[in-house]
Scaffold this active site. Structure first.
Site: not given
Length: 483
Positions: A152-153, A177-180, A214, A230, A251, A285, A383
Site C-alpha cells: 500500500p501507499w 508491486k508497490p502502490s503507484e 491483476d 483496501s 491484510e 489501518c 474507514e
C-alpha cells in the site's frame, strides 16, 4: 534530492530494466502538488518477465540452508540501516509523512529483516515420531514458490519489508508491486540491496493494480498472492486467485474501536490517542479512530482529547523537526476524507476541533475530533483513513461491545479500564485480531498482526508469517522389520 531518487525503471532479475511500454506514471508530492518522480507504467509483459525470473531463481534459493538465508537477511538489514537517513528522506518526500514517522518506518524495516533472520533459524514443528505402529512420521516445512506481493501507499517501505522478509526467510522468491502513488523507496531499496541477493529472488514491477496487480493474481506460475491494501483490492485479488486455487494473504482495512470505561485513566487515554489516532495523518489501518466512551465521563474525555489534538503541529515535513502531521497522500484521498467529514457534519456530528481542509497548497486536513456522532452513522462504520477521530457514548458494556463489533472490520481495538477483570472480559469479547488494554497501536516484530472479518486473513510479523509463506509436508516411513 533528485540525484538520490532511484532510476525510473523496474527491478527484474537483479537489474534495473526499462518497462515494456515506455510510458510513465507521475508521482506527486502531496505537500506541494508538484510532480516528484516518474515511475514505470508496468504491463502484463513486465509481470511475466519478472515472474519468469523469480521462477528460475526459486529452486536454488529454496535449497539454501536457513543460516545462509539468515545471513542474507542480516546483510539487507545492515544495508538499510546504513542508508537509513536517505530512505527516510525519500519516504517523507514521497508520502508527506513527518521525519519522525519516516525514520520509525525505516527502523521497523530493519527490525523486520533482523527478526526474520533469527526466526528462520529457530522454526519449530511437531516432533518426529511413531504415531502409527512402526511408521516414523516427519513434518517438513517447505517454501511455496513464487509469491506475488502488492503493497500500500501508507507505509511503502515498511509494508514491503513485512512481506519480503518472511517470504525470503521461508525460501520463496517474489514479484512485488508497490502502490503507484508511492513507489520511490521500494525501488530505492531494490537498488541498494541488489548486490546482496541472487538475481531473480526479489523483483519489483511498478504500475496500476488493474494491470500489474491483476496479472500477478492471475499468473499461473505465482503460487500465492499477499496484499496489504483496501477491501476492494483484496476482493479482486481473492477472486482472481480463486481461478487456480492460489493461496491468498490479505491484510485489509480497519475501524478500530477504542472502548473507554467509566473507571479509565482519561488523561492517559487522550494522550495515547494523540498518537494512535493521528500517527501518519491517521492513514493507518490500526488507528484508534472510533472512541466509544461511557456517557458519565464523555465530556471529560473530549476535553482531554481536544487539548491533546490542539498541540499537534501540522505542515510540510521539510519545514522542521517539530512537524508531527503531514498531508494525506493524494488528491483523490484528500477529496475522499473531506467527503466523509462534510457528510458527517451535515448529518449532525460536530467538530470539537478541526473538521475541514487547511488553506494553502498540498493535501492538508486539520486534525479533527467529531462529537455528537449518531450511533451507526456512516463515519462510525466506514474507514476514513485520515486525521479524524469520532467520539460516541454508551450506557453499559454490552452496548459498547455490540456497537464496537458492528462494523465489517476486525483488525484492532483497545479497552481502557483500571479493572483487571473487566479488561480481560471486554478484550475477549472484541472481534479483532489485536486488542490492547490501556494502550493502542503498539507493535512488535515478535507478535502477529492481522485481522478478522473484512480485515482479511493471514498474519504479518512473528513466526506466524513464516507459517503463512510455507507449506507443511508429512513424510511417513514404514520401518517394520520384514526379515
Amino acid at each position: 534530492m533528485t540525484a538520490s531518487f532511484p532510476p525510473g525503471r523496474h527491478f527484474v532479475d537483479g537489474a534495473l530494466v526499462a518497462p515494456a511500454s515506455g510510458r510513465g506514471i507521475d508521482v506527486v508530492d502531496p505537500c506541494s502538488e508538484e510532480v516528484l518522480f516518474q515511475a514505470p507504467n508496468g504491463t502484463a509483459a513486465d509481470v511475466d518477465r519478472a515472474v519468469s525470473a523469480a521462477s528460475a531463481a526459486q529452486s536454488a534459493w529454496a535449497r539454501r540452508v536457513p543460516k545462509d538465508r539468515s545471513d542474507v537477511l542480516h546483510a539487507i538489514a545492515d544495508r538499510v540501516a546504513e542508508h537509513a537517513e536517505l530512505l527516510a528522506t525519500l519516504e517523507a518526500a514521497n508520502t508527506g509523512k513527518p521525519f519522525e514517522v519516516a525514520r520509525d518506518d525505516v527502523a521497523g524495516t530493519v527490525d523486520s529483516f533482523r527478526f526474520m533472520a533469527g526466526a528462520v533459524r529457530a522454526s519449530t514443528s511437531m516432533a518426529a515420531g511413531d504415531y502409527v505402529d512402526e511408521h516414523l512420521s516427519v513434518i517438513q516445512r517447505e517454501p511455496l514458490g513464487v509469491i506475488g506481493v502488492v503493497t500500500p501507499w501508507n507505509y511503502p517501505l515498511m509494508m514491503a519489508a513485512w512481506k519480503i522478509a518472511p517470504i525470503l526467510a521461508a525460501g520463496n522468491t517474489l514479484v512485488l508491486k508497490p502502490s503507484e502513488h508511492t513507489p520511490i523507496t521500494t525501488l530505492k531499496f531494490a537498488e541498494l540491496v541488489a548486490d546482496l541477493l541472487p538475481a531473480g529472488v526479489v523483483n519489483i514491477v511498478t504500475g496500476y493494480g488493474d494491470v500489474v496487480g491483476d496479472r500477478l493474481s492471475r499468473h499461473p506460475d505465482v503460487q500465492m498472492v499477499a496484499l496489504t491494501g483496501s477491501v476492494g483490492s483484496g476482493r479482486a485479488v481473492a477472486r482472481n486467485a480463486a481461478e487456480d486455487l492460489k493461496r491468498v494473504h490479505l491484510e485489509l482495512g480497519g475501524k478500530a474501536p477504542v472502548v473507554v470505561c467509566a473507571d479509565a485513566d482519561l488523561a492517559a487515554a487522550a494522550s495515547a490517542l494523540r498518537t494512535a489516532g493521528y500517527w501518519n495523518s491517521g492513514q493507518e489501518c490500526g488507528a484508534g479512530c472510533r472512541v466509544l466512551v461511557h456517557e458519565s465521563v464523555a465530556d471529560q474525555l473530549v476535553e482531554h482529547l481536544v487539548g491533546e489534538v490542539s498541540t499537534l503541529t501540522v505542515g510540510d515535513p521539510r519545514a522542521g523537526s517539530d512537524v508531527e502531521l503531514g498531508p494525506v497522500v493524494s488528491k483523490a484521498h484528500y477529496d475522499r476524507v473531506l467527503g466523509y467529514l462534510h457528510r458527517a457534519q451535515q448529518d449532525g456530528a460536530r467538530a470539537a476541533i478541526g473538521g475541514d481542509a487547511l488553506d494553502g497548497p498540498g493535501y492538508f486536513i486539520a486534525p479533527t475530533v467529531l462529537v455528537d456522532v449518531p450511533a451507526d452513522a456512516e463515519i462510525t462504520r466506514e474507514e476514513v483513513f485520515g486525521p479524524v477521530v469520532t467520539v460516541e457514548t454508551f450506557t453499559d458494556e454490552d452496548e459498547a461491545i455490540r456497537r464496537a463489533n458492528a462494523v465489517p472490520y476486525g483488525l484492532a481495538a483497545s479497552v481502557w479500564t483500571d479493572d483487571a477483570r473487566r479488561s480481560h472480559t471486554l478484550a475477549a469479547r472484541l472481534d479483532a485480531g489485536t486488542v490492547w488494554v490501556n494502550s493502542h497501536l503498539v507493535l512488535a516484530s515478535e507478535l502477529p498482526w492481522g485481522g478478522f472479518k473484512g480485515s482479511g486473513y493471514g498474519r504479518d510479523l512473528s513466526l506466524y508469517a513464516l507459517d503463512d509463506y510455507s507449506r507443511t509436508k508429512h513424510i511417513m516411513h514404514n520401518h517394520q522389520n520384514r526379515s
